[in-house]
Design a protein around this motif. Structure first.
Motif, mmCIF file in Angstrom:
data_model
loop_
_atom_site.group_PDB
_atom_site.id
_atom_site.type_symbol
_atom_site.label_atom_id
_atom_site.label_comp_id
_atom_site.label_asym_id
_atom_site.label_seq_id
_atom_site.Cartn_x
_atom_site.Cartn_y
_atom_site.Cartn_z
ATOM 1 N N VAL A 177 -0.763 6.770 -3.434
ATOM 2 C CA VAL A 177 0.672 6.976 -3.653
ATOM 3 C C VAL A 177 1.394 6.837 -2.324
ATOM 4 O O VAL A 177 1.117 7.573 -1.370
ATOM 5 N N VAL A 178 2.315 5.875 -2.257
ATOM 6 C CA VAL A 178 3.095 5.650 -1.033
ATOM 7 C C VAL A 178 4.581 5.652 -1.383
ATOM 8 O O VAL A 178 4.959 5.405 -2.521
ATOM 9 N N PRO A 179 5.448 5.932 -0.389
ATOM 10 C CA PRO A 179 6.885 5.904 -0.667
ATOM 11 C C PRO A 179 7.397 4.513 -1.064
ATOM 12 O O PRO A 179 8.085 4.354 -2.048
ATOM 13 N N ARG A 180 7.021 3.494 -0.257
ATOM 14 C CA ARG A 180 7.476 2.122 -0.546
ATOM 15 C C ARG A 180 6.422 1.119 -0.082
ATOM 16 O O ARG A 180 6.071 1.086 1.098
ATOM 17 N N ILE A 181 5.975 0.283 -1.012
ATOM 18 C CA ILE A 181 5.002 -0.748 -0.663
ATOM 19 C C ILE A 181 5.636 -1.796 0.251
ATOM 20 O O ILE A 181 4.966 -2.436 1.057
ATOM 21 N N SER A 182 6.972 -1.952 0.148
ATOM 22 C CA SER A 182 7.658 -2.998 0.924
ATOM 23 C C SER A 182 7.641 -2.733 2.430
ATOM 24 O O SER A 182 7.808 -3.657 3.221
ATOM 25 N N ARG A 183 7.425 -1.474 2.823
ATOM 26 C CA ARG A 183 7.374 -1.172 4.260
ATOM 27 C C ARG A 183 6.057 -1.694 4.842
ATOM 28 O O ARG A 183 4.986 -1.437 4.283
ATOM 29 N N HIS A 184 6.165 -2.391 5.957
ATOM 30 C CA HIS A 184 4.991 -3.033 6.564
ATOM 31 C C HIS A 184 3.885 -2.030 6.863
ATOM 32 O O HIS A 184 2.703 -2.315 6.649
ATOM 33 N N GLY B 21 12.923 1.522 18.181
ATOM 34 C CA GLY B 21 12.634 1.921 16.805
ATOM 35 C C GLY B 21 11.243 2.525 16.699
ATOM 36 O O GLY B 21 10.631 2.923 17.694
ATOM 37 N N PHE B 22 10.747 2.578 15.479
ATOM 38 C CA PHE B 22 9.435 3.193 15.226
ATOM 39 C C PHE B 22 8.838 2.540 13.985
ATOM 40 O O PHE B 22 9.485 2.493 12.948
ATOM 41 N N SER B 23 7.636 2.026 14.076
ATOM 42 C CA SER B 23 6.834 1.483 12.969
ATOM 43 C C SER B 23 6.404 0.039 13.159
ATOM 44 O O SER B 23 5.465 -0.418 12.529
ATOM 45 N N ASN B 24 7.104 -0.719 14.005
ATOM 46 C CA ASN B 24 6.758 -2.123 14.250
ATOM 47 C C ASN B 24 6.757 -2.955 12.963
ATOM 48 O O ASN B 24 5.787 -3.634 12.629
ATOM 49 N N GLU B 25 7.890 -2.894 12.242
ATOM 50 C CA GLU B 25 8.081 -3.756 11.068
ATOM 51 C C GLU B 25 8.127 -5.213 11.531
ATOM 52 O O GLU B 25 8.622 -5.492 12.628
ATOM 53 N N SER C 210 2.057 -1.276 3.649
ATOM 54 C CA SER C 210 1.274 -2.418 3.148
ATOM 55 C C SER C 210 0.035 -2.641 4.004
ATOM 56 O O SER C 210 -1.036 -2.974 3.490
ATOM 57 N N SER C 211 0.139 -2.415 5.321
ATOM 58 C CA SER C 211 -1.047 -2.576 6.179
ATOM 59 C C SER C 211 -2.026 -1.427 5.962
ATOM 60 O O SER C 211 -3.248 -1.625 6.000
ATOM 61 N N ALA C 212 -1.513 -0.217 5.683
ATOM 62 C CA ALA C 212 -2.393 0.922 5.370
ATOM 63 C C ALA C 212 -3.156 0.646 4.070
ATOM 64 O O ALA C 212 -4.354 0.925 3.967
ATOM 65 N N ILE D 197 -5.875 2.028 -7.400
ATOM 66 C CA ILE D 197 -4.610 1.946 -8.127
ATOM 67 C C ILE D 197 -3.505 2.321 -7.144
ATOM 68 O O ILE D 197 -3.548 3.394 -6.539
ATOM 69 N N ILE D 198 -2.526 1.425 -6.971
ATOM 70 C CA ILE D 198 -1.456 1.665 -5.996
ATOM 71 C C ILE D 198 -0.162 1.995 -6.727
ATOM 72 O O ILE D 198 0.264 1.267 -7.627
ATOM 73 N N CYS D 199 0.461 3.098 -6.353
ATOM 74 C CA CYS D 199 1.724 3.536 -6.962
ATOM 75 C C CYS D 199 2.737 3.836 -5.862
ATOM 76 O O CYS D 199 2.353 4.238 -4.765
ATOM 77 N N GLN D 200 4.018 3.667 -6.156
ATOM 78 C CA GLN D 200 5.043 4.006 -5.165
ATOM 79 C C GLN D 200 6.039 5.015 -5.746
ATOM 80 O O GLN D 200 6.500 4.873 -6.877
ATOM 81 N N SER D 201 6.357 6.015 -4.936
ATOM 82 C CA SER D 201 7.271 7.078 -5.365
ATOM 83 C C SER D 201 8.727 6.688 -5.177
ATOM 84 O O SER D 201 9.610 7.331 -5.742
ATOM 85 N N LEU D 202 8.975 5.657 -4.376
ATOM 86 C CA LEU D 202 10.346 5.241 -4.025
ATOM 87 C C LEU D 202 11.142 6.413 -3.448
ATOM 88 O O LEU D 202 12.341 6.548 -3.668
#
Length: 339
Positions: free
Chosen positions: A69-76, A277-281, A79-81, A97-102
């Motif tokens: 369960v991740v907040p957003r799959i779209s965040r790099h 910034g933070f995260s290296n998108e 997706s790398s995790a 099984i991958i789910c996103q909480s948005l």
């Protein structure tokens, strides 16, 4: 055209034996001789038989699937995790099984209920921004389903966590701006109830203190750190005529929103305002000027979190000591701070 699936009854009919014997052989039962097993397995292969692993696992009250369960799959970062999670799971014979909480608590609750109902072997979760209450984790505990928090975690005792050193990341980002000559540094923060944003904020404050720079409440702007939030934060800074020469944003997305607004207003980056910034998108290398950022080891975090979860899954009968694993981060300097 409908394809008729081969069943154990077809194998039994072809060999002239009981279907119960075929079932035992396919489940490697000691009640069937090796000679008979080999004969059945050979015929199953000839006929193209495919086992229904899900049904088999459900009968055993266990699956070889882990929920993520991740907040957003779209965040790099996420997706790398997930790449790291899938790699480690695959090597151990597990599906994912991958789910996103948005970023929605209610959605997160429903996902966890569904995963528990589907009897996943374990759960990896990075909680949503709205998750301030953790009662919904009880369903997993009551069902004996182990779980591991990664990146974002719950501030409740006796949990397994794989995190990065957010305090150090916040400190390094702010220190970098100070080293570039910035004296009035703004911080874009996420919700302080989430440990990652509190720790990045604490790192920011520690760097100011170390360098004898005053901390000012007006220089800290909290939001959900979407691009529009960064845009609005920058607009607010200019409208309130705050004297600032640096911005440390707790994520890249809000930093990029601020850059777009400031550049449109004729503010020069990094000459007038340096930004980190933070995260290296991936977009942080494409935007002009390219964004200086704190890099997080997403793939590595995913693999380590999965290994830790599967250790819990395979040792359900043994009470293992809970662990919190902290990974390092590093600053990547780009043009947005090269004064």
């Amino acid at each position: 055209m409908e394809i008729n699936k081969v069943t154990i009854h077809d194998i039994a009919k072809a060999l002239g034996i009981d279907s119960s014997t075929v079932s035992r052989a396919l489940n490697d039962s000691s009640r069937v001789t090796k000679k008979t097993k080999d004969k059945i397995l050979k015929k199953a292969e000839e006929l193209g038989y495919q086992r229904n692993l899900l049904a088999s696992n459900l009968r055993k009250n266990v699956t070889n699937t882990i929920g993520v369960v991740v907040p957003r799959i779209s965040r790099h970062f996420f997706s790398s995790a997930i790449q790291g999670i899938e790699e480690a799971a695959y090597q151990s014979g597990y599906n994912v099984i991958i789910c996103q909480s948005l970023e929605q608590l209610e959605r997160e609750k429903n996902i966890l209920e569904s995963l528990a109902a589907n009897r996943v072997a374990g759960v990896l979760i990075s909680i949503s921004m709205e998750t301030m209450n953790y009662d919904h984790m009880n369903g997993l505990k009551q069902g004996g389903i182990p779980f591991v928090f990664f990146d974002r975690h719950c501030s409740i005792p006796e949990n397994n966590n794989v995190l990065i050193d957010d305090f150090k990341g916040g400190f390094d980002a702010t220190q970098h701006l100070i080293d570039k000559g910035c004296k009035n540094i703004v911080h874009f923060s996420g919700p302080q109830e989430l440990g990652i944003y509190k720790n990045r904020f604490d790192g920011y404050k520690a760097a100011l203190k170390k360098n004898n720079l005053p901390f000012k409440d007006a220089y800290v702007l909290s939001s959900r750190l979407m691009e529009q939030d960064g845009f609005e934060n920058a607009k607010s800074l200019l409208e309130n005529v705050l004297d600032f020469d640096g911005i440390f944003s707790a994520n890249d997305v809000a930093a990029i929103g601020a850059m777009k607004y400031l550049l449109n207003e004729g503010i020069k980056i990094p000459d007038d305002v340096a930004i980190v910034g933070f995260s290296n998108e991936p977009i942080s290398t494409v935007i002009n000027p390219a964004l200086t950022t704190i890099n997080q080891p997403g793939f590595e975090m995913g693999k380590i979190a999965t290994d830790l979860l599967l250790k819990q899954v395979k040792n359900k009968t043994t009470l293992l000591k809970t662990q919190t694993i902290i990974l390092d981060s590093n600053l990547i300097e780009r043009d947005s701070s090269k004064k």
